[in-house]
Write an enzyme that holds these catalytic residues in place. Structure first.
Site, mmCIF file in Angstrom:
data_model
loop_
_atom_site.group_PDB
_atom_site.id
_atom_site.type_symbol
_atom_site.label_atom_id
_atom_site.label_comp_id
_atom_site.label_asym_id
_atom_site.label_seq_id
_atom_site.Cartn_x
_atom_site.Cartn_y
_atom_site.Cartn_z
ATOM 1 N N LYS A 81 0.850 -1.195 0.000
ATOM 2 C CA LYS A 81 0.000 0.000 0.000
ATOM 3 C C LYS A 81 0.883 1.241 0.000
ATOM 4 C CE LYS A 81 -3.922 1.820 2.704
ATOM 5 N NZ LYS A 81 -4.768 1.535 3.897
ATOM 6 N N SER A 155 -9.634 1.524 3.182
ATOM 7 C CA SER A 155 -8.718 2.268 2.331
ATOM 8 C C SER A 155 -7.713 1.386 1.587
ATOM 9 C CB SER A 155 -7.965 3.317 3.153
ATOM 10 O OG SER A 155 -7.085 2.712 4.091
ATOM 11 N N SER A 179 -9.729 -0.750 7.423
ATOM 12 C CA SER A 179 -9.205 -0.546 6.075
ATOM 13 C C SER A 179 -8.593 -1.770 5.424
ATOM 14 C CB SER A 179 -8.167 0.583 6.080
ATOM 15 O OG SER A 179 -8.804 1.813 6.316
#
Length: 444
Positions: A81, A155, A179
């Protein structure tokens, strides 16, 4: 190629075994992964950066290591990420307000993945500063591989999409209010957020108000356990064992009466409970003592990104929805509405509850993921309502810092999107959650 299909090596554990045995090379694996990404990423926008040349060079370097036959993730392509440091790449965190300078040193999580033999093939998409429950940036919407008309969630939406589409078997994510678990549930993959201090800090010591942890999304529970063992520096976590008879509470009611439940998501949790009972565990319908936890989570959400925002070199480039969210956070902070006693009360209630239970099962989501659209261009209220409406179950475990995971649990018969159940337990229960998740996966 369908989700989770790997013509060269299968899941990560089998792939690494073949590399260690010398039947395939790290270069073979990277070439195959990059070909998949080249073919499929344009449809779902899981990756914002593809490290093609660097990944190939790192594969050649890996092949020359004299300890290749000992590496648990030898040659495994992984995604990271884009809000933790990867040397040679900028840490964008989904925002134009961040620095464009390349990082010089890997975050400890990335360093551990590399040391274990993994090859970072790319950085995954996320919403700005990880704040929002759906993922789009720079005009590109990250789409759900199970239904490209819907969001991959957020996310860690890009990470979930990359795994669900079979672009990588394992992806790094981090989880501040769900997330990892929210996009994992949306995309039909397994995701786990460990408890506090199991894995090195998500972003920084003050980032996300202590709510966020680094974790893993994977095609299988065994792959997730292997990756988590690397991130945590604990080889025991890779050894999946069927847990002894667990006392499991099945809690399907949401944290707030204002949340409307999709009955199929309620049914997903009940299915998980039935499978756990069939595996020999004691399962009992319960109500979790949420108390005022929903309010405590809502108050912390706008304040969570303030420390990150204060370090931004170009704060004027933040999206309007994010600026409004952070302004609300500053007001909440000035009014001192976020207090430690809110967490203390919630954790005390949960500690009392877990005197009688080892694990709790809830739905992961309350509804299917929202439509795939440019949510970054919509207003603050629309984003908040969308996020709260479909993902109310996950934030509690960030609030108190306990481990939790999302396990795929079939398909929604009307929306035709994945269903999932959430497993959560007290500090130190990661191994039990992984073992139970593996049992539920086998009965899927």
């Amino acid at each position: 190629m369908g989700p989770g299909e790997y013509p060269i090596g299968g899941p990560a554990a089998a792939l690494a075994a073949r590399v260690r045995a010398g039947t395939i090379t790290p270069a073979d694996v990277v070439t195959e992964a990059l070909a998949r990404i080249s073919s499929e990423n344009r449809k779902i926008n899981a990756f914002t950066v593809v490290r093609a040349d660097r990944a190939r060079a790192e594969a050649r370097e890996l092949a020359a290591r004299d300890d290749l036959d000992e590496l648990p993730l030898a040659g495994v392509p992984v995604a990271v990420k884009q809000n933790i440091a990867v040397a040679g790449e900028p840490t964008r965190a989904g925002s134009a307000a961040t620095s464009t300078s390349d990082e010089s040193v890997d975050h400890p999580v990335v360093a551990r993945l590399r040391a274990a033999g993994a090859i970072v093939v790319g950085l995954t998409a996320m919403p700005e500063l990880g704040i929002w429950g759906s993922t789009d940036e720079d005009g590109r919407v990250t789409r759900n591989p199970r239904d490209v008309g819907r969001s991959a969630g957020g996310s860690s939406g890009g990470a979930a999409a990359a795994v669900a589409a079979g672009l990588v078997p394992i992806a790094h994510g981090n989880d501040g209010l769900g997330s990892i678990r929210v996009p994992a549930a949306a995309c039909g993959v397994f995701g786990i957020k460990p408890g506090r201090q199991v894995v090195p800090s998500a972003i920084g010591a003050d980032s996300w108000a202590g709510l966020a942890e680094n974790g893993v999304l994977a095609t299988t529970v065994s792959d997730a356990a292997l990756a988590l063992s690397v991130l945590a520096g604990r080889s025991d976590l890779a050894e999946l064992r069927a847990p002894q008879r667990l006392r499991i509470g099945l809690a399907v009611a949401p944290p707030s009466r204002l949340v409307r439940m999709d009955r199929h998501w309620t049914a997903a949790a009940r299915t998980a409970g039935a499978r756990a009972a069939a595996a020999g565990h004691q399962v009992e319908p319960v109500e979790l003592p949420y108390g005022d936890a929903a309010l405590a989570m809502l108050l912390r959400w706008p304040t969570a990104g303030l420390a990150d925002a204060a370090r931004l070199p170009n704060p004027d480039l933040l999206q309007p929805r994010t600026r409004r969210h952070l302004a609300l956070g500053r007001l909440i902070r000035r009014l001192r509405l976020v207090r430690p006693d809110q967490v203390d009360r919630t954790e005390a209630r949960m500690l009392e509850f877990f005197e009688d239970f080892d694990v709790v099962i809830t739905p992961t989501l309350a509804a299917p993921p929202p439509k795939a659209r440019q949510w970054s261009r919509r207003g603050w209220a629309a984003n908040v309502i969308s996020s709260v409406r479909y993902a109310p179950f996950t934030g509690l475990w960030n609030l108190i810092g306990w481990p939790a995971a999302s396990v795929p649990m079939g398909v929604h018969p009307e929306a035709h999107t994945p269903l999932a159940a959430q497993l959560a337990g007290p500090p130190g229960s990661e191994a039990s959650l992984l073992g139970l998740a593996a049992q539920l996966e086998l009965s899927n």
